[in-house]
Write an enzyme that holds these catalytic residues in place. Sequence first.
Site, PDB file in Angstrom:
ATOM      1  N   LYS A  16     -30.168  70.009  14.921  1.00  0.00           N
ATOM      2  CA  LYS A  16     -31.408  69.212  14.916  1.00  0.00           C
ATOM      3  C   LYS A  16     -31.225  67.872  14.204  1.00  0.00           C
ATOM      4  O   LYS A  16     -31.825  66.879  14.615  1.00  0.00           O
ATOM      5  CB  LYS A  16     -32.593  70.012  14.358  1.00  0.00           C
ATOM      6  CG  LYS A  16     -32.410  70.545  12.963  1.00  0.00           C
ATOM      7  CD  LYS A  16     -33.532  71.524  12.663  1.00  0.00           C
ATOM      8  CE  LYS A  16     -33.527  72.101  11.266  1.00  0.00           C
ATOM      9  NZ  LYS A  16     -32.343  72.002  10.417  1.00  0.00           N
ATOM     10  N   ARG A  91     -40.777  74.259   6.234  1.00  0.00           N
ATOM     11  CA  ARG A  91     -40.017  75.495   6.481  1.00  0.00           C
ATOM     12  C   ARG A  91     -40.869  76.725   6.180  1.00  0.00           C
ATOM     13  O   ARG A  91     -40.420  77.837   6.455  1.00  0.00           O
ATOM     14  CB  ARG A  91     -38.780  75.525   5.576  1.00  0.00           C
ATOM     15  CG  ARG A  91     -37.603  74.693   6.137  1.00  0.00           C
ATOM     16  CD  ARG A  91     -36.379  75.354   5.936  1.00  0.00           C
ATOM     17  NE  ARG A  91     -35.049  75.132   5.645  1.00  0.00           N
ATOM     18  CZ  ARG A  91     -34.250  74.106   5.710  1.00  0.00           C
ATOM     19  NH1 ARG A  91     -34.677  72.930   6.001  1.00  0.00           N
ATOM     20  NH2 ARG A  91     -32.996  74.216   5.452  1.00  0.00           N
ATOM     21  N   ARG A 130     -17.835  72.568   9.833  1.00  0.00           N
ATOM     22  CA  ARG A 130     -18.505  71.257   9.716  1.00  0.00           C
ATOM     23  C   ARG A 130     -17.896  70.459   8.567  1.00  0.00           C
ATOM     24  O   ARG A 130     -17.643  70.993   7.487  1.00  0.00           O
ATOM     25  CB  ARG A 130     -19.997  71.505   9.457  1.00  0.00           C
ATOM     26  CG  ARG A 130     -20.787  70.236   9.268  1.00  0.00           C
ATOM     27  CD  ARG A 130     -22.233  70.444   9.561  1.00  0.00           C
ATOM     28  NE  ARG A 130     -22.939  71.218   8.546  1.00  0.00           N
ATOM     29  CZ  ARG A 130     -24.245  71.503   8.618  1.00  0.00           C
ATOM     30  NH1 ARG A 130     -24.960  71.092   9.650  1.00  0.00           N
ATOM     31  NH2 ARG A 130     -24.832  72.194   7.667  1.00  0.00           N
ATOM     32  N   ARG A 163     -19.696  70.484   2.707  1.00  0.00           N
ATOM     33  CA  ARG A 163     -20.825  70.693   1.795  1.00  0.00           C
ATOM     34  C   ARG A 163     -20.636  71.982   1.018  1.00  0.00           C
ATOM     35  O   ARG A 163     -20.160  72.957   1.568  1.00  0.00           O
ATOM     36  CB  ARG A 163     -22.133  70.774   2.599  1.00  0.00           C
ATOM     37  CG  ARG A 163     -22.727  69.435   2.911  1.00  0.00           C
ATOM     38  CD  ARG A 163     -23.860  69.517   3.888  1.00  0.00           C
ATOM     39  NE  ARG A 163     -24.845  70.561   3.600  1.00  0.00           N
ATOM     40  CZ  ARG A 163     -25.917  70.791   4.349  1.00  0.00           C
ATOM     41  NH1 ARG A 163     -26.138  70.067   5.432  1.00  0.00           N
ATOM     42  NH2 ARG A 163     -26.773  71.729   4.038  1.00  0.00           N
ATOM     43  N   ARG A 174     -28.490  81.311   3.779  1.00  0.00           N
ATOM     44  CA  ARG A 174     -29.381  80.291   4.355  1.00  0.00           C
ATOM     45  C   ARG A 174     -30.003  80.795   5.665  1.00  0.00           C
ATOM     46  O   ARG A 174     -31.173  80.545   5.936  1.00  0.00           O
ATOM     47  CB  ARG A 174     -28.610  78.987   4.586  1.00  0.00           C
ATOM     48  CG  ARG A 174     -28.294  78.271   3.286  1.00  0.00           C
ATOM     49  CD  ARG A 174     -27.245  77.190   3.453  1.00  0.00           C
ATOM     50  NE  ARG A 174     -27.651  76.119   4.338  1.00  0.00           N
ATOM     51  CZ  ARG A 174     -26.799  75.314   4.961  1.00  0.00           C
ATOM     52  NH1 ARG A 174     -25.499  75.460   4.802  1.00  0.00           N
ATOM     53  NH2 ARG A 174     -27.253  74.363   5.731  1.00  0.00           N
TER      54      ARG A 174
HETATM   55  P1  AMP Z   1     -30.542  71.693   5.171  1.00  0.00           P
HETATM   56  O1  AMP Z   1     -29.656  70.492   5.043  1.00  0.00           O
HETATM   57  O2  AMP Z   1     -31.770  71.431   5.988  1.00  0.00           O
HETATM   58  O3  AMP Z   1     -29.800  72.923   5.628  1.00  0.00           O
HETATM   59  O4  AMP Z   1     -31.097  72.005   3.695  1.00  0.00           O
HETATM   60  C1  AMP Z   1     -30.197  72.274   2.620  1.00  0.00           C
HETATM   61  C2  AMP Z   1     -30.952  72.995   1.513  1.00  0.00           C
HETATM   62  O5  AMP Z   1     -32.019  72.154   1.021  1.00  0.00           O
HETATM   63  C3  AMP Z   1     -31.640  74.287   1.920  1.00  0.00           C
HETATM   64  O6  AMP Z   1     -30.734  75.388   1.907  1.00  0.00           O
HETATM   65  C4  AMP Z   1     -32.720  74.399   0.836  1.00  0.00           C
HETATM   66  O7  AMP Z   1     -32.155  74.813  -0.410  1.00  0.00           O
HETATM   67  C5  AMP Z   1     -33.159  72.947   0.676  1.00  0.00           C
HETATM   68  N1  AMP Z   1     -34.267  72.592   1.602  1.00  0.00           N
HETATM   69  C6  AMP Z   1     -34.223  71.738   2.666  1.00  0.00           C
HETATM   70  N2  AMP Z   1     -35.418  71.654   3.283  1.00  0.00           N
HETATM   71  C7  AMP Z   1     -36.247  72.469   2.608  1.00  0.00           C
HETATM   72  C8  AMP Z   1     -37.622  72.842   2.760  1.00  0.00           C
HETATM   73  N3  AMP Z   1     -38.376  72.338   3.751  1.00  0.00           N
HETATM   74  N4  AMP Z   1     -38.131  73.726   1.861  1.00  0.00           N
HETATM   75  C9  AMP Z   1     -37.399  74.225   0.865  1.00  0.00           C
HETATM   76  N5  AMP Z   1     -36.098  73.951   0.661  1.00  0.00           N
HETATM   77  C10 AMP Z   1     -35.510  73.075   1.520  1.00  0.00           C
END
Ligand code: AMP
Length: 219
Positions: A16, A91, A130, A163, A174
Amino acid sequence: MAGRTLIFTGPPGSGKGTQAAHMRDRLGFVPLSSGDTLRAEIKAGSDIGKQAAQYVQAGTLVPDDIITGVMLAAVSRQPTSAGVILDGFPRTVGQAEALDDGLAAAGRKVDAVIDFRIDDGLIVERIVNRRICKNCGATYNIRFCPPKVANVCDRCGGELMQRVDDREDVIRTRLATYREQTTPLIEFYDRRGLLRSVDASREAPAVESDVVALIEALG
Ligand code: AMP
């Protein structure tokens, strides 16, 4: 396309973020990624970054009030005429409700939610491979979309890195967090008639055509 507010949902690794960047290039949307925003706060050592770091590293969700504050601030920095794509936010249903209130105050509303659907097995394979450029943030996959020279960004020559939360054990957390917390969110938007979906297991160009078609169908 002025003023639209779109949400991209989907598990980590569903592509996404890549598609949000394509919609910036093709249709002029401003992508606002919650994960990127949190990582920038952590890197800058801000108060928010300090509060968020432990959750991000563990692959669990940052508390709703923290992420909602950060993302609503990011939306309100954009002129109302700008189309925005919220990538990775909301989320949870709590975040979605807070988003509705915040958007109304900013003269916006959610126009559509595009759900990127893909099986967990494929995601793990994508994420462990990745790599991200330390310098410009470009994303590669060392199996499916490698850089021309190993470990070097094609775009800017920067060094590639993995990462900390892209390790297999953290990915599994996750994904479990995503399925548990975000499934009710999908139902929340479906009940309102806002939900659309794409088959995100295909190659990026095929997914991109579907996303463009869905956005154009909004009028
Ligand atoms: P992502 O890059 O979207 O996979 O996000 C990395 C991490 O950021 C996630 O595993 C969460 O710890 C935190 N995170 C990102 N978006 C949210 C959200 N909407 N609500 C809570 N935690 C978030």
